[in-house]
Write a protein that holds these residues in place. Structure first.
Motif, short mmCIF file in Angstrom:
data_model
loop_
_atom_site.label_atom_id
_atom_site.label_comp_id
_atom_site.label_asym_id
_atom_site.label_seq_id
_atom_site.Cartn_x
_atom_site.Cartn_y
_atom_site.Cartn_z
N PHE A 107 -5.03 -6.33 0.99
CA PHE A 107 -4.54 -6.37 2.37
C PHE A 107 -4.81 -5.10 3.18
O PHE A 107 -4.70 -5.12 4.40
N GLU A 130 -4.82 -2.21 5.48
CA GLU A 130 -3.87 -1.75 6.50
C GLU A 130 -2.77 -2.76 6.80
O GLU A 130 -1.79 -2.43 7.46
N ASN A 131 -2.92 -4.00 6.32
CA ASN A 131 -1.90 -5.02 6.54
C ASN A 131 -1.00 -5.23 5.32
O ASN A 131 -0.29 -6.24 5.24
N THR A 132 -1.01 -4.28 4.40
CA THR A 132 -0.20 -4.42 3.18
C THR A 132 1.28 -4.52 3.50
O THR A 132 2.00 -5.35 2.92
N GLU A 133 1.76 -3.70 4.42
CA GLU A 133 3.19 -3.75 4.78
C GLU A 133 3.54 -5.09 5.43
O GLU A 133 4.64 -5.61 5.23
N SER A 134 2.63 -5.64 6.19
CA SER A 134 2.87 -6.95 6.79
C SER A 134 2.92 -8.04 5.72
O SER A 134 3.73 -8.98 5.82
N LEU A 180 -3.98 -12.07 7.03
CA LEU A 180 -3.60 -10.67 6.79
C LEU A 180 -4.71 -9.92 6.06
O LEU A 180 -5.00 -8.76 6.36
N PRO A 237 -8.44 -9.67 8.99
CA PRO A 237 -8.13 -9.68 10.42
C PRO A 237 -9.34 -10.01 11.30
O PRO A 237 -9.17 -10.24 12.51
N LEU A 296 5.20 -11.21 12.35
CA LEU A 296 4.17 -10.36 11.76
C LEU A 296 3.15 -9.88 12.79
O LEU A 296 2.30 -9.05 12.46
N LEU A 331 0.67 -11.59 14.24
CA LEU A 331 -0.68 -12.05 13.86
C LEU A 331 -1.42 -12.58 15.08
O LEU A 331 -1.31 -13.75 15.45
#
Length: 219
Positions: free
Chosen positions: A9, A11-15, A78, A81, A105, A107
Motif C-alpha cells: 500500500f 503511502e496509503n498504508t495508514e488508509s 488503495l 491510486p 478514506l 478515495l
C-alpha cells in the motif's frame, strides 16, 4: 499491521489500516463481514485483494462486480491510486457502507454504483472496462456470462477463486468461451509477498460481436 502492508500500500498504508478498523468496528453490525472474519481481515481479505494489483496495467479502468464489503475493489484502489475503480453492488445497505468507506478514506479514484452486471443499463453505462474483478460472486460460467460484456476486447476478467479453481475452469471452460472468453488461465498472485497467495482465474475477453440491424418486413 502485517509487514506486507507497507510493501503493498505504500503511502496509503495508514488508509488501509483505517479500512481494517472500520470493518472491525462496524462490519459485522452492518452485515458486510461475518463475526469470524474479524481476526483475519488483513490476511484473508485485505492483503488477499491487494495482491491482485500485479495483474492490472497502469491507469486501468476497473469495475469490481459484487463489491459487498469492498473486496477486492477498495484494497485495489488503495494499492493502485493510478487506476479508476467502480464498485458495483446491488444491495442498498452495502451501497451505503461502500459510500461511507469511500468518503471516510478519501478515495478520489473510486465511485460507487448500485446495480448488477447483467443489467442492460449497467452494461451501457460501465461497459468497455480494462479490467473487471469479482470475488465470491458466482460459479465461473455464470460469472463470465454476467461480466464479460463489461470488459473491452483484450481486457481481462479477474475472478478470485479458491483451491478448486482449476477444476472449475475445466468444468466451465466451454461455456466461458461461448460467452466471449478468448483465453483462460489460473495464476497465483502475491507469491513472494503474502503467506497465502491469491488464486485468480484470468479470462481475456475476445472481440465483441457485431450488432446487426433487423430489417422491417414490408407490408
Amino acid at each position: 499491521m502485517p509487514p506486507e502492508a507497507q510493501q503493498l500500500f505504500g503511502e496509503n498504508t495508514e488508509s488501509a489500516a483505517r479500512f481494517v478498523d472500520l470493518l472491525a468496528e462496524r462490519g459485522v453490525e452492518r452485515g458486510v463481514i461475518g463475526p469470524r472474519e474479524i481476526d483475519r481481515l488483513w490476511g484473508r481479505h485485505v492483503l488477499n485483494s491487494a495482491v491482485l494489483a500485479e495483474l492490472i496495467p497502469a491507469e486501468a479502468i476497473v469495475v469490481d462486480v459484487g463489491s459487498g464489503g469492498g473486496f477486492p475493489g477498495v484494497p485495489l484502489a488503495l494499492a493502485r491510486p493510478d487506476i479508476e475503480v467502480t464498485l458495483l453492488e446491488p444491495m442498498a445497505r452495502r451501497i451505503q457502507w461502500l459510500t461511507e468507506v469511500v468518503d471516510e478514506l478519501g478515495l478520489t479514484n473510486v465511485v460507487v454504483v448500485r446495480g448488477r452486471a447483467e443489467e442492460k443499463a449497467i452494461r451501457t453505462r460501465l461497459g468497455e472496462a480494462d479490467i473487471v474483478t469479482a470475488r465470491a460472486v458466482a460459479p465461473l460460467a455464470r460469472l463470465a456470462e454476467w461480466c464479460l460484456p463489461l470488459v473491452r476486447a483484450g481486457g481481462l476478467l479477474l475472478a478470485l477463486k479458491g483451491a478448486s479453481a482449476a477444476e472449475e475452469v475445466q468444468r466451465d471452460a466451454s461455456t466461458v468461451r461461448k460467452v466471449g472468453g478468448e483465453s483462460i488461465d489460473v495464476v497465483q498472485c502475491g507469491v513472494d509477498v503474502v503467506e497465502t497467495p491469491t488464486t485468480v482465474v484470468v479470462i481475456e475477453a475476445g472481440p465483441k460481436p457485431k450488432r446487426t440491424r433487423s430489417r422491417r418486413r414490408r407490408r
